[in-house]
Design an enzyme around this catalytic site. Sequence first.
Site: not given
Length: 389
Positions: A177, A181, A260, A291, A314, A364, A366
């Site tokens: 995910r 770059r 989780r 985070r 979090e 999972y 999105d």
Amino acid sequence: MTDVLVVGSGFFGLTVAEQLANDPGLKVHVIDRRSHVGGNAYSEAEPTTGIEVHRYGAHLFHTSNERVWDYVNRFTTFTDYRHHVYSTYRGEVFPLPINLGTINQFNRSAMSPAEARAWVTEQAGTAFSGGAAAAANLEEKAISLIGRPLYEAFIRGYTAKQWQTDPTELSADIITRLPVRYTYDNRYFNDRYEGLPTDGYTAWLERMADHPNITVSLDTDFFDEGQPLNKAATVGQLPIVYTGPVDRYFDHAHGPLGWRTLDFESEVLPIGDFQGTPVMNYADEEIPYTRIHEFRHFHPERDYPSDATVIMREFSRFARAGTDDEPYYPVNTADDRTALKAYRDLVDGESGVHFGGRLGTYQYLDMHMAIASALSMVDNVLRPGLVRG
Ligand code: UDP
């Protein structure tokens, strides 16, 4: 009269409901055990500041799927928000996803893209000579993509906090995910379309449900025999689209699937800006949270107070089966996959009940994936089946 029962009002359930209510014009009843629609995409204004807070963690909409993009634009416009994430590692801030800027800052270097690639290949070593394609788990995949030093800095500690599972037992998909770059582009997502709903997630979700053929009952648990639309009273009586946890549906017959859960700690601070960016990851394992979100930065176009801000830390941990812990991320260990296979056999035998969404399929997803999969269930299964029925 109800033609179809939809259990769960997240993006999957609402997409199915909206589609069937419009064409072929069925009467759809949506129930949800929570007191609001929208599942984990739900957001609300923090009362003292008016800042939109995503109650179940930050939701960033992005897709390259034309059909999904056209579909969602029927219910909301989108801002031109582009997601960026930074990571704090040993007291220093680096850009994510790992890019040429991260690599050069990490090495205090000025490598060109080709030099950085050569450096990563060297650091990845010879263990995975087939490259990223040969990697069997998260650790191998990450090392093949970014090399060992960057893996150890930015991935290992964060992943340990996020999953508390040995990275060699986690699926390589998790890390796929995250793009890597060899340019200085640090846009988080690669998708063609991206943005946040201009007037918030809840307005969008409520518009999906706002149809004369759709009835929504909140605070209504499918497994509560005290309410009329419960499992025992409805299965076999009318078509059902079930988006709750698949193991719960079958009374955990093959044991609980591993999830989780997240804990969030929110704070309103009397300052205009806490971290200067929407999401700051914390790579060090010693820092207990993964985070911090600062919600004002998701909507720079809005007129939010200049002397107050809302932050949310979090924390990630195992969800305890049979408790109120909200399942967020499927852990997907080898044992989970074995149990899932057994649940899929039960699903195949449960005629008239269609399992969908993140919880119903133990995947999972999105938001755009949940919507795409709901649209295809409507096209390929529900419309043909219900019209014939
Ligand atoms: N990840 C990491 N370090 C980071 C961000 C992500 O190691 O700073 C890994 C981690 O294993 C995580 C996965 O990449 O579970 C996907 O992260 P992302 O933030 O894209 O997923 P989200 O939790 O936001 O859905």
